[in-house]
Design a protein around this motif. Structure first.
Motif, PDB file in Angstrom:
ATOM      1  N   PHE A   1       0.831  -1.208   0.000  1.00 16.81           N
ATOM      2  CA  PHE A   1       0.000   0.000   0.000  1.00 16.81           C
ATOM      3  C   PHE A   1       0.865   1.257   0.000  1.00 16.81           C
ATOM      4  N   LYS A   2       1.826   1.254   0.894  1.00 16.60           N
ATOM      5  CA  LYS A   2       2.618   2.475   1.052  1.00 16.60           C
ATOM      6  C   LYS A   2       3.380   2.830  -0.215  1.00 16.60           C
ATOM      7  N   GLN A   3       3.940   1.844  -0.894  1.00 16.59           N
ATOM      8  CA  GLN A   3       4.852   2.111  -2.001  1.00 16.59           C
ATOM      9  C   GLN A   3       4.142   2.739  -3.202  1.00 16.59           C
ATOM     10  N   PHE A   4       2.820   2.568  -3.273  1.00 15.81           N
ATOM     11  CA  PHE A   4       2.107   3.019  -4.464  1.00 15.81           C
ATOM     12  C   PHE A   4       2.140   4.540  -4.595  1.00 15.81           C
ATOM     13  N   SER A   5       2.610   5.010  -5.714  1.00 11.67           N
ATOM     14  CA  SER A   5       2.674   6.438  -6.021  1.00 11.67           C
ATOM     15  C   SER A   5       3.261   7.216  -4.846  1.00 11.67           C
ATOM     16  N   PHE A   6       4.375   6.722  -4.364  1.00 13.37           N
ATOM     17  CA  PHE A   6       5.030   7.258  -3.168  1.00 13.37           C
ATOM     18  C   PHE A   6       6.500   7.452  -3.507  1.00 13.37           C
ATOM     19  N   PRO A   7       7.131   8.487  -2.970  1.00  9.63           N
ATOM     20  CA  PRO A   7       8.559   8.674  -3.270  1.00  9.63           C
ATOM     21  C   PRO A   7       9.345   7.413  -2.932  1.00  9.63           C
ATOM     22  N   GLY A   8      10.167   6.995  -3.845  1.00 10.86           N
ATOM     23  CA  GLY A   8      10.928   5.771  -3.638  1.00 10.86           C
ATOM     24  C   GLY A   8      10.139   4.509  -3.886  1.00 10.86           C
ATOM     25  N   GLY A   9       8.861   4.665  -4.214  1.00 13.92           N
ATOM     26  CA  GLY A   9       7.996   3.503  -4.416  1.00 13.92           C
ATOM     27  C   GLY A   9       7.791   3.195  -5.881  1.00 13.92           C
ATOM     28  N   ILE A  10       6.550   2.891  -6.230  1.00 10.56           N
ATOM     29  CA  ILE A  10       6.260   2.507  -7.610  1.00 10.56           C
ATOM     30  C   ILE A  10       5.370   3.559  -8.265  1.00 10.56           C
ATOM     31  N   PRO A  11       5.399   3.602  -9.594  1.00  8.70           N
ATOM     32  CA  PRO A  11       4.547   4.566 -10.304  1.00  8.70           C
ATOM     33  C   PRO A  11       3.066   4.204 -10.174  1.00  8.70           C
ATOM     34  N   SER A  12       2.240   5.145 -10.517  1.00 11.55           N
ATOM     35  CA  SER A  12       0.795   4.936 -10.396  1.00 11.55           C
ATOM     36  C   SER A  12       0.226   4.214 -11.608  1.00 11.55           C
ATOM     37  N   HIS A  13       1.030   4.028 -12.635  1.00  5.51           N
ATOM     38  CA  HIS A  13       0.544   3.402 -13.862  1.00  5.51           C
ATOM     39  C   HIS A  13       0.947   1.926 -13.933  1.00  5.51           C
ATOM     40  N   VAL A  14       0.461   1.288 -14.994  1.00  2.00           N
ATOM     41  CA  VAL A  14       0.826  -0.113 -15.212  1.00  2.00           C
ATOM     42  C   VAL A  14       2.207  -0.113 -15.875  1.00  2.00           C
ATOM     43  N   ALA A  15       3.166   0.268 -15.092  1.00  2.00           N
ATOM     44  CA  ALA A  15       4.503   0.631 -15.558  1.00  2.00           C
ATOM     45  C   ALA A  15       5.351  -0.618 -15.763  1.00  2.00           C
ATOM     46  N   PRO A  16       6.570  -0.431 -16.261  1.00  5.24           N
ATOM     47  CA  PRO A  16       7.468  -1.576 -16.431  1.00  5.24           C
ATOM     48  C   PRO A  16       7.661  -2.353 -15.138  1.00  5.24           C
ATOM     49  N   GLU A  17       7.531  -1.674 -14.008  1.00  2.00           N
ATOM     50  CA  GLU A  17       7.687  -2.343 -12.725  1.00  2.00           C
ATOM     51  C   GLU A  17       6.590  -3.381 -12.472  1.00  2.00           C
ATOM     52  N   THR A  18       5.464  -3.281 -13.182  1.00  2.00           N
ATOM     53  CA  THR A  18       4.331  -4.163 -12.933  1.00  2.00           C
ATOM     54  C   THR A  18       4.509  -5.475 -13.699  1.00  2.00           C
ATOM     55  N   PRO A  19       4.571  -6.589 -13.018  1.00  5.49           N
ATOM     56  CA  PRO A  19       4.698  -7.860 -13.737  1.00  5.49           C
ATOM     57  C   PRO A  19       3.527  -8.051 -14.706  1.00  5.49           C
ATOM     58  N   GLY A  20       3.825  -8.594 -15.846  1.00  2.00           N
ATOM     59  CA  GLY A  20       2.772  -8.853 -16.824  1.00  2.00           C
ATOM     60  C   GLY A  20       2.491  -7.690 -17.742  1.00  2.00           C
ATOM     61  N   SER A  21       3.104  -6.535 -17.489  1.00  2.00           N
ATOM     62  CA  SER A  21       2.804  -5.361 -18.316  1.00  2.00           C
ATOM     63  C   SER A  21       3.762  -5.274 -19.499  1.00  2.00           C
ATOM     64  N   ILE A  22       3.211  -4.998 -20.666  1.00  2.00           N
ATOM     65  CA  ILE A  22       4.051  -4.534 -21.774  1.00  2.00           C
ATOM     66  C   ILE A  22       3.593  -3.137 -22.191  1.00  2.00           C
ATOM     67  N   HIS A  23       2.716  -2.550 -21.409  1.00  4.92           N
ATOM     68  CA  HIS A  23       2.040  -1.339 -21.861  1.00  4.92           C
ATOM     69  C   HIS A  23       1.703  -0.501 -20.642  1.00  4.92           C
ATOM     70  N   GLU A  24       2.432   0.589 -20.497  1.00  7.14           N
ATOM     71  CA  GLU A  24       2.230   1.417 -19.306  1.00  7.14           C
ATOM     72  C   GLU A  24       0.909   2.160 -19.351  1.00  7.14           C
ATOM     73  N   GLY A  25       0.491   2.534 -20.541  1.00  4.53           N
ATOM     74  CA  GLY A  25      -0.773   3.257 -20.634  1.00  4.53           C
ATOM     75  C   GLY A  25      -0.719   4.661 -20.070  1.00  4.53           C
ATOM     76  N   GLY A  26       0.471   5.236 -19.987  1.00  4.45           N
ATOM     77  CA  GLY A  26       0.567   6.610 -19.497  1.00  4.45           C
ATOM     78  C   GLY A  26       0.063   7.592 -20.526  1.00  4.45           C
ATOM     79  N   GLU A  27       0.568   7.431 -21.738  1.00  2.88           N
ATOM     80  CA  GLU A  27       0.016   8.195 -22.861  1.00  2.88           C
ATOM     81  C   GLU A  27      -0.998   7.297 -23.543  1.00  2.88           C
ATOM     82  N   LEU A  28      -2.171   7.852 -23.789  1.00  2.00           N
ATOM     83  CA  LEU A  28      -3.265   7.021 -24.283  1.00  2.00           C
ATOM     84  C   LEU A  28      -3.228   6.860 -25.795  1.00  2.00           C
TER      85      LEU A  28
END
Lengths: 832, 832
Positions: A135-162
């Motif tokens: 919970f804490k790491q989400f969209s938190f400094p030093g944590g993970i981005p708020s998008h389905v970013a490269p850090e997210t397992p299973g993602s090939i598509h961040e979806g930041g730009e639509l």
């Protein structure tokens, strides 16, 4: 690990896959899984601590800065939960492309529930402590981005730009016949141009050899502050649109007006089974159909209409929140500040009944977990989503077998990209399943047509029984649609799932995908630092029909600025090559096709042009990235040159050589060093770019005190920008493109931009100390030669023969010793 | 001349407009007009001389380089001819947007036949000599471009880069209720993303207050080397697609299999009458309907299926040419080289029977000319197509009425774009018919929501009877669709037809329209040199939600490179502003809204931030474009500063001020000059940009020998690039964005990019001679302060109070005299 264990068992209808009924107990588990995913999503957005609400929620449990997007999330988790049930039953190899990438919490939650997240990030354990960290790491400094970013397992598509969800999905599906790609398209994203055309991808996918994309248009009705267009047209109109795009739409509306979850879960599960059965039938039929009898099937798609912020607060402060744009980001933004909102948040979290979902330690109950698949069947663990895992190196032919025979600089005259085409033909032949060429209707225009000896353009729209359907086939390695977005998106999806390819485009119009390049470069930059992400093949651009040769077209087709755009990105990622002739072009491609994790930009002309370097010279020149062309200069061993004449790009190289020729003949006592740059990043400081020359090497080549006249392919700024820290920078004078284009003959074009041979000679006269007063007549002759050339072009519509027919003279090895005063101006010609 | 004479008589059905029958004689004239246009088109592509074939065609009559595009041309002239007949009958105010802009010969030919071309270019006379000039100049050095370029009367759309025909057309139609915009969409262009979504424009056009766009999807079947997608799907599927887009499609297939021209002309004329009648009925009904009862009509559109290269050679060298991709460019490419092709060309030209079309002098026969309209009814002479002709200056409020009250630098704290919104509210109120705000769902997100006090978002899709349809109305000044392409295209069309507007966007995603910006900048550059093109209002960008504040989002939303992209274009055209606070933002907008023929890029944050300049200071600062902020520095009158601390951009300004504060308190003997730059182009040399400072002024401000520490909003390169010719360039050290983003707290973001106050102080210590050894402890304290700040952010998710609460101290006017040694580090806070 090169494929999934499910590969051979895919595409069964439910009846074939299982004898189990779709019973209420299973659907209850689906609901429980969904509630768990939603709970974890809300937790990520709001909670700093107290992850299982084992004590009353306090203000301090709430994050001080509430960031994230709730609105789209529950729809995404709903699809995840239902797909899991179906995947487990059918043993599907599936992956999930999340168009609304800002629904990151939902995907992170789902992969956590699947166990993949903990396997990938062991400190995010499957217990209360792990939940708190999650919970804490989400969209938190030093944590993970708020998008389905490269850090997210299973993602090939961040979806930041639509805009690219479907293109990426189809790219992933090409050559993966057993793969199902669920592609969720948000109704906001659906308004973008790239997305609007990407529905037509179904005319390009081969039902036998490629995988399946299942698009889900998620109508949750609202964007940041507006309704969405597709949610506000009559359903019949939307059905027409989807049919018009070549899809068979299945509509589902659920979750409104207090509909019982048991009801909507059953309805959706049955719909999903129907759709997956249709897909299985299409695939089975295609597998049984001979290649030449294949027809384009009507692939199903789903329109999922659900409330934005589904299961969230119905109202906040008396204003409708669920099913409104107000739930787009963080609905209870002042939960830390007001008791009422804190209470509302606690009520909301408790509505998911976490105590029924997680055991005492905080782990998902095993019976709920059992509704999802395991191992590689988990969408978040599908090896295709970590493309480097399944990447196989290309089998490359020996490029020297395709090289042109250069006995003396200037001969033969060849079309560089046409020869490249013959090389690529062999690359295609040797790699029939993991290499594709993408481009907007320009593969042949850019002279790569030799590839059609061994392959075709993949086309699954209608055929006409005529000879005009040229090199079209149901399956082929060349992908052409008149949309740079689509081509780039397909290629990205193809690369991200572990294959190889290139994109060819007119140089000017590659700016159309500036922002897509940005996003891919960012993806590569981030994945460089994620150990579990395996390196993928580089994104390779061939930019031809470049700024200097737009004969049929005009100013609108003249823009060399993509290079400038590219070099803004992280130096570790980007490479720019400007091979001056055919063999250097081949050598460059031999290199870039072997690289990983880069974006390689190669700019090369398609028009007939002289070759200068033989195979050995090309290998050395490309390996060095730049070098002194002894044969072109008039240096004397052991003495300092008077001037450095440098160039990068094929047309500038030609002009610089013609200038060198003029100088050799007209200023015989001048010691000219001729430098050609093929790897542009060599110019930059070694501290700025891994390819950068050391200052010492730079000084050796360019000198610290001699004038440097640099003829450059693009905007002249860039050369200054790359070299501004160099010692000799103050002596640098760059000529390049100046937004003064539009003419239709090659030499008039370079004249219009002052990049011509005559200007380069004038630059030398102006800048080499002592030359000015001695060579005033020569300078005037240069001016007159330009005027003659222009008058000729205006009169005849072609270039003046003295320029058009100019070739590098056969000066021989001892040319520099033979030079003598020249009484009259010699502007080239037939080497008299 | 502010409107067309036809304005009040538009929208009559044919029955209302004329009692004439559509007789064969009229249709024969339409055919003759079409043949004439086609003849002139072929002539332009091929002929250097002998324009009326008054002697046998010889090789020397043929251009040496054959350039241009034949394939699309006859379809374009066909539409022109038929539109002319209808316009003349109905007295329609109409214009023609040519999506396939490479069909330039057809549009030039049509405008020549209308007489407009000769009125515009008197040397292109309406006789044989003029014809020869018309032919020779086409795609010829010193002549005209091959596209429907700015040089072409009646054009607002060059069509060089494909995708924007419909967006431009709708932009032209907004607020022109009497205007009919014929928008031809090529089936190649139809594959692009921007075009694919632009069909949805019909949900945004108001049937009462806006004009009408009549889209014609021109299926001529082939691109450069491929069939087109929309020509190769079943007609019913295409009909579904158009209905799905909200249009009523009318299909026309003509010219195939030797169809008699008399037949297809009649069929098309009747179809066009039907369509124009439907439009007249919709318009009439809308005019009679109260605003709040308006509904979205089903606007008609036409699918025109005709052979590519219609009326051209059926076969060349035994290969099908008409109705194939082979007629895309120049079908008889060797007409000058082979007798057979020369003969084929002559036969082709003669097939138009020019002797029946032109009189002895070479002028179009008057009876043929009579089928077309005259005066302003000619599409090529419609004043809307030369927007500057109908442009009215904006009525602007006094921006000072909206200014924030700054008594002392650093107060108040305001959201700059929100205040701008209140100013724009008045601009909207004062200009209810010629000013619009465009943006992809971000007008409110970018804090301009005050405009909704006086207007709404124009929305003609469905409404729901709830409070969630926020500020939507059938008519409104704000245009929002989640497509940057669409917004930009609409705005361009609006500007090109003589109105004003702005586009607001997230900074990162404006790259989506990089290539559209390119094309518009090129248009402006070219029209600057075309005397008859009157200046149009500038294209104004407000880029907010900028790189430094992407709290909800991450790395994908961080890209300040649009500025870099923009400055590659012609200096006469582009302006870039980085106002540091609210009053400078207002002053900037007051300026840019008055300008013409520019692209103005204004970057400004939307988050609460301190204000520094009062009204008078802001006016002076913006007028100068940059300046020394006395109150922020510690200079001593009459003495040289030790260091120049410069900044551009709101966040960099804040950090630079905080650094100045730290220096003031901790290095009291240091003489800091503080420079802020609001007009970025001031940095460039005056020879490079009209706003450029003279070297003397630059040296006075930045010194020639003191270290310059520059905190910049974007990629640091750009500052080097703009200043590389400056004397002080070697002393310049720039900090900016480094592709190292992703954090979610503001200060952690600047720290990640080393743009923070502590780094700036360290830079000063490192670079001012003599400081390093004296202030080693301070440097270490700076490092420690960064570590503390980062640790705090990682722990709490917010910025450390000493930074978050920092405000510019009230140093008073005599601050520089009061400075004294400071025993301990003072990092700011409450001005102790």
């Amino acid at each position: 690990m090169t494929t999934t264990s499910a590969a051979t068992t895919a595409w069964r209808t439910r009846a074939d896959a299982t004898s189990q009924q779709l019973d209420d107990a299973t659907l209850e588990l689906v609901d429980a899984w969904w509630r768990a995913a939603n709970y974890l999503s809300v937790g990520q957005i709001y909670l700093l601590d107290n992850p299982l609400l084992r004590r009353p929620l306090s203000r301090d449990d709430v994050k001080p800065r509430l960031l994230g997007h709730w609105g789209t999330t529950p729809g995404l988790t709903f699809l995840y939960a239902h797909m899991n049930r179906a995947i487990a039953e059918r043993e599907l190899s599936a992956m999930y492309v999340t168009g609304p990438g800002h629904g990151g919490p939902g995907l992170v939650a789902s992969t956590y529930l699947e166990g993949t997240y903990t396997e990938t990030y062991p400190h995010i354990t499957q217990d209360e402590e792990g939940l708190q960290r999650l919970f804490k790491q989400f969209s938190f400094p030093g944590g993970i981005p708020s998008h389905v970013a490269p850090e997210t397992p299973g993602s090939i598509h961040e979806g930041g730009e639509l805009g690219y969800a479907l293109s990426h999905a189809y790219g992933a599906a090409f050559d993966n016949p057993d793969l199902l790609v669920l592609a969720v398209v948000g109704d906001g994203e659906a308004e973008t141009g790239p997305l609007a055309t990407s529905w037509h991808s179904n005319k390009f996918v081969n039902p036998k050899r490629d995988g399946v994309v299942l698009p889900v248009l998620h109508l949750n009705g609202y964007k940041i502050a507006n309704p969405t267009v597709l949610a506000r047209i009559p359903e019949e109109e939307l059905a027409d649109l989807m049919r018009g795009y070549g899809h068979k739409p299945h509509f589902f509306t659920g979750g409104f007006d207090g509909e019982d979850p048991a009801v909507f879960h059953r309805r959706f599960a049955e719909l999903l089974d129907t759709v997956l059965d249709e897909i299985a039938e299409i695939k089975t039929r295609a597998e049984e159909t001979p290649e030449d009898e294949l027809e384009r099937p009507l692939w199903p798609m789903i329109v999922l209409r659900s409330p934005k912020g589904w299961t969230g607060p119905k109202e906040i402060d008396g204003k409708r929140t669920e099913n409104s744009w107000r739930s787009h980001q963080v609905p209870l933004a002042s939960a830390r500040d007001t008791d009422e909102h804190l209470h509302d948040l606690e009520t909301w979290l408790k509505s998911y009944r976490a105590d029924e979902l997680f055991d005492e330690s905080g782990r998902l109950l095993p019976e709920i977990a059992s509704v999802a698949p395991t191992g590689h069947l988990r969408m978040s663990a599908n090896p295709h989503t970590n493309g480097g895992l399944v990447l196989r190196d290309l089998r490359l032919p020996d490029w020297r077998d395709f090289a042109v025979d250069v006995q003396t600089p200037g001969e033969p005259i060849t079309e560089a990209t046409r020869v490249l085409g013959s090389y690529l033909r062999e690359v295609v032949r040797l790699n029939p399943e993991n290499f594709r060429i993408f481009g907007p209707d320009e593969t042949a225009s850019n002279r790569l047509q030799d590839v059609y000896d061994v392959t075709d353009k993949q086309w699954n729209a209608e055929y006409l029984p005529t000879d005009v359907d040229d090199h079209l086939a149901r399956a082929g390695r060349v992908m052409e649609m008149l949309s740079e977005h689509q081509c780039q998106g397909w290629l990205e999806g193809y690369l991200l799932t572990g294959r190889h390819g290139l994109m060819s485009s007119y140089e000017a119009f590659i700016h159309i995908v500036d922002s897509m390049f940005n996003q891919h470069a960012k993806w590569l930059k981030v994945t460089d630092d994620i150990a579990w992400r395996q390196p993928i093949a580089s994104l390779n651009y061939l930019l031809s029909s470049h700024v200097w040769r737009q004969d049929h077209n005009g100013f609108s087709h003249q823009d060399p600025g993509f290079i400038d755009h590219v070099v803004n990105k992280k130096a570790d990622i980007i490479r720019v090559y400007l091979p001056p002739d055919t063999n250097t072009l081949l050598s460059t491609w031999d290199h870039v096709l072997r690289t990983k994790q880069y974006v390689n930009v190669v700019v090369a002309g398609k028009q007939p042009a002289p070759d200068f370097l033989n195979v050995d010279e090309a290998i050395k020149h490309c390996a060095r990235g730049l070098g002194i062309w002894d044969w072109a200069g008039t240096e004397v061993e052991g003495e300092e040159p008077d001037v450095v004449l440098a160039c990068a790009g094929d047309v500038p190289t030609l002009e610089a050589l013609a200038a060198a020729d003029l100088l050799r003949k007209n200023v015989p006592d001048l010691k000219v060093r001729f430098v050609n740059v093929v790897d542009l990043m060599r110019l930059q400081d070694e501290k700025e770019h891994p390819h950068g020359l050391s200052d010492r090497s730079f000084d050796t080549i360019f000198t610290t005190d001699k004038p440097i006249i640099f003829a450059y392919h693009g905007y002249p700024w860039l050369i200054h920008r790359l070299t501004y820290r160099r010692n000799g920078h103050g002596n640098l004078h760059v000529r390049g493109f100046k937004e003064e284009g539009t003419t239709t003959t090659p030499f008039d074009m370079v004249m219009r931009n002052d990049l011509d041979r005559y200007h380069l000679v004038m630059d030398v006269i102006d800048r080499v100390p002592g030359l000015g007063q001695r060579y005033g007549r020569l300078k005037q002759k240069m001016i007159d030669a330009r005027l003659e050339a222009r008058m000729y072009a205006y009169e005849h519509g072609t270039d003046i023969p003295v320029v058009a027919d100019w070739v590098w003279p056969d000066v021989g090895e001892t040319a520099t010793e033979q030079g003598g005063p020249s009484a009259t101006l010699t502007t080239g010609g037939d080497n008299e």
